[in-house]
Design an enzyme around this catalytic site. Structure first.
Site, short mmCIF file in Angstrom:
data_model
loop_
_atom_site.label_atom_id
_atom_site.label_comp_id
_atom_site.label_asym_id
_atom_site.label_seq_id
_atom_site.Cartn_x
_atom_site.Cartn_y
_atom_site.Cartn_z
N LYS A 154 -11.71 -6.03 8.86
CA LYS A 154 -10.84 -5.43 9.88
C LYS A 154 -10.93 -6.19 11.19
CE LYS A 154 -9.01 -2.14 7.42
NZ LYS A 154 -7.57 -2.12 7.10
N ASP A 181 -1.72 -7.13 -6.98
CA ASP A 181 -3.15 -6.98 -6.71
C ASP A 181 -3.47 -7.94 -5.57
OD1 ASP A 181 -5.92 -6.98 -6.64
OD2 ASP A 181 -6.16 -7.05 -8.82
N LEU A 182 -3.84 -7.42 -4.43
CA LEU A 182 -4.10 -8.27 -3.27
C LEU A 182 -5.34 -9.15 -3.45
CD1 LEU A 182 -3.16 -5.94 -0.28
CD2 LEU A 182 -2.00 -8.04 -0.99
N TYR A 193 -15.99 -4.22 4.92
CA TYR A 193 -14.95 -3.48 5.65
C TYR A 193 -14.85 -3.88 7.12
CZ TYR A 193 -12.06 0.33 7.36
OH TYR A 193 -11.05 1.05 7.95
N GLY A 214 0.80 -1.21 0.00
CA GLY A 214 0.00 0.00 0.00
C GLY A 214 0.83 1.26 0.00
N SER A 220 0.00 5.53 -1.60
CA SER A 220 -0.60 6.72 -1.01
C SER A 220 -0.96 6.47 0.44
CB SER A 220 -1.86 7.14 -1.78
OG SER A 220 -2.88 6.16 -1.65
N GLY A 221 -1.45 7.51 1.10
CA GLY A 221 -1.99 7.38 2.45
C GLY A 221 -0.99 6.90 3.48
#
Length: 277
Positions: free
Chosen positions: A167, A55-56, A163, A16, A19-20
């Protein structure tokens, strides 16, 4: 500068990194003297030791990416992720956030030795994990990427929009694996970020509602920065972390403490959706 965190000359992988939080983590590690190898769906502009496009959602691309890096790996930073709330297909979100992340980690572990460390970015959106441990423990018994996806497809009622459940799964998996990995001298931890100002935030506002996200940022009074989140994961994977493993560390400006002591109006957060990181 003293190498207190112990990253100088260490070979690390950051997923990842485009970005971020992932980009901020890669930049911080470069500043700390690490040999940083990046993985992402999009190319990274940082001066990395190497970059592999993966690509995960595709286990073959994960395996090829790790093989291309080769050699010993001292630390893995699982920073890649997708939001939920319908922004992406639920199975894509689950695949990237859990199935692909777990598969990447399992591909890297054989390249680690004594002193290796793994950290993943989970979310306050996964706080429901403790209410469905039996469900998650079924998922933990699956084998490989395909096993996780097959389980998720058969249990779509739990996966939901993807999501929160993914998580939660990262949190449970971190705790599930810690005792196994520490026997090999490898640590595994994860963080729970507060809402963070990244390119993904616009999607969280659209899917969860700005008022919900803002409630999770109430104690700090602002959104955290990607750099602040990078500092949290860097600390957990550092040489200073000793035998710290299996920890779910809030990096949240006091959100978890305030929630536990009744200083946050939880009704704001429950009105539309779960909190987002």
């Amino acid at each position: 500068m003293n190498d207190l965190l112990g990253y100088r000359g260490k070979r690390v992988i950051v997923s990842g990194c485009y970005s971020g939080m992932g980009e901020a983590t890669a930049k911080l590690l470069l500043d700390l003297g690490a040999d940083v190898h990046g993985l992402d769906y999009k190319p990274c502009a940082l001066p990395l030791a190497s970059f592999q496009q993966i690509d995960l959602r595709d286990p073959a691309s994960i395996e090829a990416g790790v093989a291309a890096i080769g050699g010993k790996i001292d630390a893995l930073f699982n920073c890649a992720g997708l939001p939920g709330g319908g922004a992406f297909p639920a199975m894509d979100t689950f695949a990237v956030n859990f199935a692909g992340t777990r598969h990447l980690t399992e591909c890297v572990i054989p390249a680690m030795g004594e002193g290796g460390a793994i950290v993943s970015i989970a979310s306050t959106g996964g706080l429901g994990w403790s209410r469905r441990i039996p469900v998650h423990m079924e998922l933990m018994q699956t084998s490989g990427f395909d096993g996780a996806i097959a389980w998720a497809e058969a249990h779509s009622e739990h996966v939901a929009e993807g999501y929160a459940f993914s998580k939660e799964a990262v949190i449970v998996w971190t705790q599930f694996m810690c005792a196994r990995l520490i026997k090999k001298g490898i640590r595994i931890n994860c963080t729970l970020p507060s809402p963070t100002q990244t390119p993904m935030m616009e999607t969280f506002h659209a899917t969860s509602g700005k008022e919900v996200v803002d409630a999770a940022a109430e104690p700090l009074g602002r959104y955290s920065t990607a750099k602040e989140q990078a500092q949290g994961v860097a600390l957990l994977n550092s040489g200073m972390a000793g035998i710290i493993t299996g920890v779910v560390l809030p990096v949240d400006g006091g959100f978890m403490g305030s929630l536990a002591t009744g200083q946050i109006d939880i009704s704001k957060m429950m009105s539309r959706a779960k909190p987002a990181a």
